[in-house]
Each structure stands twice: as C-alpha cells, then as structure tokens.
Design an enzyme around this catalytic site. Structure first.
Site, PDB file in Angstrom:
ATOM      1  NE  ARG A 141      -4.263  -1.515   0.458  1.00 17.19           N
ATOM      2  CZ  ARG A 141      -4.452  -2.570  -0.328  1.00 17.19           C
ATOM      3  NH1 ARG A 141      -3.597  -2.850  -1.287  1.00 17.19           N
ATOM      4  NH2 ARG A 141      -5.524  -3.337  -0.180  1.00 17.19           N
TER       5      ARG A 141
ATOM      6  CD  GLU B 119      -3.065   3.180  -5.139  1.00 15.71           C
ATOM      7  OE1 GLU B 119      -4.077   2.510  -5.450  1.00 15.71           O
ATOM      8  OE2 GLU B 119      -2.060   2.683  -4.662  1.00 15.71           O
TER       9      GLU B 119
ATOM     10  CG  HIS C  40      -3.439  -0.827  -6.521  1.00 13.07           C
ATOM     11  ND1 HIS C  40      -3.786  -0.237  -5.334  1.00 13.07           N
ATOM     12  CD2 HIS C  40      -3.374  -2.161  -6.247  1.00 13.07           C
ATOM     13  CE1 HIS C  40      -3.938  -1.158  -4.394  1.00 13.07           C
ATOM     14  NE2 HIS C  40      -3.694  -2.338  -4.933  1.00 13.07           N
TER      15      HIS C  40
HETATM   16  P1  NAP Z   1      -0.121 -11.376   5.120  1.00 17.02           P
HETATM   17  O1  NAP Z   1       0.078 -12.791   4.763  1.00 17.02           O
HETATM   18  O2  NAP Z   1      -1.023 -11.042   6.247  1.00 17.02           O
HETATM   19  O3  NAP Z   1       1.343 -10.753   5.391  1.00 17.02           O
HETATM   20  C1  NAP Z   1       1.486  -9.444   5.808  1.00 17.02           C
HETATM   21  C2  NAP Z   1       2.842  -9.162   6.408  1.00 17.02           C
HETATM   22  O4  NAP Z   1       2.701  -7.886   7.068  1.00 17.02           O
HETATM   23  C3  NAP Z   1       3.314 -10.152   7.444  1.00 17.02           C
HETATM   24  O5  NAP Z   1       4.663 -10.455   7.245  1.00 17.02           O
HETATM   25  C4  NAP Z   1       3.105  -9.424   8.750  1.00 17.02           C
HETATM   26  O6  NAP Z   1       4.115  -9.659   9.709  1.00 17.02           O
HETATM   27  C5  NAP Z   1       3.233  -7.986   8.372  1.00 17.02           C
HETATM   28  N1  NAP Z   1       2.509  -7.140   9.328  1.00 17.02           N
HETATM   29  C6  NAP Z   1       1.177  -7.158   9.593  1.00 17.02           C
HETATM   30  N2  NAP Z   1       0.873  -6.242  10.543  1.00 17.02           N
HETATM   31  C7  NAP Z   1       2.043  -5.652  10.875  1.00 17.02           C
HETATM   32  C8  NAP Z   1       2.392  -4.633  11.808  1.00 17.02           C
HETATM   33  N3  NAP Z   1       1.471  -4.049  12.582  1.00 17.02           N
HETATM   34  N4  NAP Z   1       3.684  -4.276  11.895  1.00 17.02           N
HETATM   35  C9  NAP Z   1       4.608  -4.880  11.118  1.00 17.02           C
HETATM   36  N5  NAP Z   1       4.337  -5.831  10.210  1.00 17.02           N
HETATM   37  C10 NAP Z   1       3.072  -6.220  10.099  1.00 17.02           C
HETATM   38  O7  NAP Z   1      -0.672 -10.541   3.890  1.00 17.02           O
HETATM   39  P2  NAP Z   1      -0.510 -10.854   2.328  1.00 17.02           P
HETATM   40  O8  NAP Z   1      -1.615 -11.746   1.878  1.00 17.02           O
HETATM   41  O9  NAP Z   1       0.879 -11.253   2.065  1.00 17.02           O
HETATM   42  O10 NAP Z   1      -0.813  -9.401   1.724  1.00 17.02           O
HETATM   43  C11 NAP Z   1       0.004  -8.308   2.057  1.00 17.02           C
HETATM   44  C12 NAP Z   1      -0.570  -7.021   1.534  1.00 17.02           C
HETATM   45  O11 NAP Z   1      -0.318  -6.903   0.143  1.00 17.02           O
HETATM   46  C13 NAP Z   1      -2.088  -6.874   1.630  1.00 17.02           C
HETATM   47  O12 NAP Z   1      -2.504  -6.511   2.932  1.00 17.02           O
HETATM   48  C14 NAP Z   1      -2.375  -5.779   0.613  1.00 17.02           C
HETATM   49  O13 NAP Z   1      -2.317  -4.509   1.222  1.00 17.02           O
HETATM   50  C15 NAP Z   1      -1.216  -5.924  -0.376  1.00 17.02           C
HETATM   51  N6  NAP Z   1      -1.712  -6.358  -1.695  1.00 17.02           N
HETATM   52  C16 NAP Z   1      -1.486  -5.562  -2.777  1.00 17.02           C
HETATM   53  C17 NAP Z   1      -1.933  -5.959  -4.029  1.00 17.02           C
HETATM   54  C18 NAP Z   1      -1.667  -5.128  -5.254  1.00 17.02           C
HETATM   55  O14 NAP Z   1      -2.459  -5.168  -6.180  1.00 17.02           O
HETATM   56  N7  NAP Z   1      -0.576  -4.398  -5.315  1.00 17.02           N
HETATM   57  C19 NAP Z   1      -2.663  -7.144  -4.175  1.00 17.02           C
HETATM   58  C20 NAP Z   1      -2.863  -7.926  -3.050  1.00 17.02           C
HETATM   59  C21 NAP Z   1      -2.383  -7.534  -1.807  1.00 17.02           C
HETATM   60  P3  NAP Z   1       4.139 -10.979  10.614  1.00 17.02           P
HETATM   61  O15 NAP Z   1       4.612 -12.050   9.687  1.00 17.02           O
HETATM   62  O16 NAP Z   1       5.097 -10.646  11.656  1.00 17.02           O
HETATM   63  O17 NAP Z   1       2.743 -11.214  11.085  1.00 17.02           O
END
Ligand code: NAP
Length: 315
Positions: free
Chosen positions: A234, A263, A281
């Site tokens: 994000r 955005e 995005h």
């Molecule tokens: P995920 O499996 O929940 O992984 C998120 C990561 O963020 C984990 O490593 C987690 O750390 C860390 N995190 C969460 N809360 C935190 C905090 N308060 N402080 C520090 N680190 C924190 O999520 P995901 O499925 O990989 O998705 C990640 C993100 O990608 C989504 O939330 C979305 O915003 C973004 N995304 C973007 C697109 C795009 O089109 N560009 C598409 C899909 C998703 P821990 O391992 O320590 O829990």
C-alpha cells in the site's frame, strides 16, 4: 417487504462482477454510503451481507444504516479500507480473498525489479523511436540475479516473492514481527538494519494505521545509492515524501511502484522520474486472478447466507 439479502457496495465492481453476484443472490447496488442512505428502511433492513470492492473507507456510520448486516465480504486480501473494529463491535463478520492472488502480485513485484534494473521502459522507447536503428546503443544497465534483496513483511505474498527471487540466485534477507522458518534466509529485527544490508527492498506488508510509514525516511537513507525500492503493498507503508526526494536526488538508484498515497491521483512529481517504473495498482489484475477473487468473495457470501462456515474470515 423487500427481500434483497445482498448489498453490492462500490463503483469499482465491473459489470461482469456485479452480474455474477446478482445471479447468485437477490441484490441491491450502491456506489457509495450516500446511495445506501437513500434506500428505503425496508430495503436496508433486508440486507444481511455486503459485497465490498474499493479503497473508500467503510466504517460504523455505513454499517449502522444496515441493522441486519452480518457479513462484509471484501474483494481483495487487503482490507485496510474496512474498519474491522467497528464491524466486530457490531457483531459483523469480515472476510477477504487471501492466497488466490499471491502468484500475480509476486510476479508483478519481480517484473518491476527486472524492468527497473534492465531499463526496459527506456529500452522499449529506444526501439520504437528509431534510435536503435540509427546505430545508437542503449547504455549498459544493471545485473539483478545474484544480488541481495530484503523483503519487508514475509507473509503470504512476501514469501512467494522471496521464493521467486531465490531462483534468481539472490541472497534473501527479510523483516517481519517474528522470525520465520526459512531455508536459511537472514532475519532482521528492524527495517533500517534490513535496508542497510541489501540492494533491493521489496515491501509486502499489510496496509493500515499500524504500518503507516513503516519504511521510514531513515530506512530509505540506509538503503543507499545502489538501492532499489519495490512496493506492492500500500502507498501508506512507506514515507512517500522521503521516497520522492530520494528518487529526485538519486540518493537511491530507483523504484518499482504499484501502489501510492492518494490513488489514482498520484503525486505528480512521480511523472518526471525516469528512475522509477510506475504501475496503476494492478498487482492482482489478471483475468484469471480477478475471477478467483470474485469467486472467493461470492463463496463467503453464500456461506453466510446459508448459515455455513465462512471460508476466509478476518475477525
Ligand atoms: P499477510 O500474509 O497477512 O502478510 C502481511 C505481512 O505484514 C506479514 O509479514 C506481517 O508480519 C506484516 N505485518 C502485519 N501487521 C504488521 C504490523 N502491525 N507491523 C509490522 N508488520 C506487520 O498478507 P498478504 O496476503 O501477504 O498481503 C500483504 C498485503 O499486500 C495486503 O494486505 C495488501 O495490502 C497488499 N496487496 C497488494 C496488491 C496489489 O495489487 N498491489 C494485491 C494484493 C495484496 P508478521 O509475519 O510478523 O505477522
């Protein structure tokens, strides 16, 4: 008495996505909060599930218009637009669409890294403009394979990015709140230490208040003049002002960015940067993955309306 158990909320839904939802459940559509407010009390009371798509904030004031709402089914894995705390205190469940988009987002992250390193955008223009035909060669660019990468957030998507980059013979470092089981990747307990150890920094964190400017001005500075930042998470997860300054002043080498603050009206200073590859995005934006996301959203809605277990609850 109206019987429309589903409310479809968000102008971001395509016609095809709306048609699929409407074919499965009797539904009413609203582009925004104001469209819900003008629905009849009867109609609002019949809504039990809400299909949500987009990045406009969805909070308690909207939820309170729908007294029988039991589910908000988000289209997307990132649900930072939804106030989950507001939902939880009202007994409303929230679901998202994890995992089905990992491949596409990881592919785009790696694609931006290669495009930035190998100067592919300028290379394309070089051929089209006829410069190459006149005998001018594109300046040599930079080898990516074998270099060092730091992943900020080793969750579902972060790990898929790291797995891909391991095949590029890259030395993998990462930061997350806790150390993970990995095939020997190096853990850093803070982002500044991670940034100072790597050439490429890839951000795969969740968005929202808790991770605002998580990649700070100090972390960007620690990356140094060979550093390339890739963000597919994000816009909020990095100090965008510091990022623009670093790109303008070449205190880092470049960036690959799929996400921005505000955005789609991104800061216009990005337009002039030839050391950044910019994407609208579109991390999950393939026909196949968008369909899988829509199907998972619908499966959660159907589960809720038929009283069975939700597939991917977040609260
Ligand atoms: P995920 O499996 O929940 O992984 C998120 C990561 O963020 C984990 O490593 C987690 O750390 C860390 N995190 C969460 N809360 C935190 C905090 N308060 N402080 C520090 N680190 C924190 O999520 P995901 O499925 O990989 O998705 C990640 C993100 O990608 C989504 O939330 C979305 O915003 C973004 N995304 C973007 C697109 C795009 O089109 N560009 C598409 C899909 C998703 P821990 O391992 O320590 O829990």
């Amino acid at each position: 008495m109206t019987d429309t158990p589903l409310l479809i909320l968000g102008a971001a839904f395509s016609d095809e996505e709306r048609d699929r939802l409407e074919a499965a459940h009797s539904a009413v559509y609203a582009a925004s909060h104001d469209d819900i407010a003008v629905l009849s009390e009867d109609s609002r009371a019949s809504v039990k599930a809400l299909a949500f798509k987009g990045h406009n904030p969805l909070g308690g004031a909207t939820m309170d218009l729908l007294p029988n709402l039991g589910l908000i089914a988000n289209y997307g894995v990132g649900y930072d637009a939804i106030n989950v705390e507001d939902a939880s205190v009202r007994g409303i469940k929230v679901t998202n669409t994890p995992d089905v988009l990992n491949d596409d987002v990881a592919d785009l992250a790696v694609g931006m890294m290669i495009a930035q390193s190998r100067n592919m955008v300028e290379g394309d223009a070089w051929v089209r403009s006829g410069k190459w035909a006149t005998g001018e060669n594109l300046p040599l660019n930079r080898k990516m394979s074998g270099s060092t990468v730091g992943i900020v957030g080793l969750g579902r998507i972060g790990r898929d990015i790291a797995d891909r980059l391991a095949a590029f013979k890259m030395d993998i470092h990462y930061h997350a709140r806790s150390e993970k089981e990995t095939p020997g990747w190096t853990f850093h307990s803070d982002v500044v230490s991670l940034a100072s150890a790597v050439d490429y920094l890839v951000i795969a964190l969740v968005g929202g208040k808790a991770t605002e400017k998580y990649v700070s001005r100090e972390a960007i500075a620690a990356l140094g003049p060979r550093g390339v930042i890739v963000n597919i998470s994000r816009g909020s997860t990095i100090d965008e002002e510091a990022l623009i300054e670093a790109l303008e002043n070449n205190t880092i080498a470049g960036a690959g960015l799929d996400v921005f603050n505000d955005e789609p009206k991104v800061d216009e200073r990005f337009y002039a940067l030839d050391n950044a590859v910019l994407q609208p995005h579109q991390g999950s934006g393939t026909v196949e993955t968008r369909r899988a996301m829509a199907e998972l959203q619908l499966a959660n809605i159907t589960a809720h309306l038929s009283g069975t277990d939700l597939l991917t609850p977040v609260n």
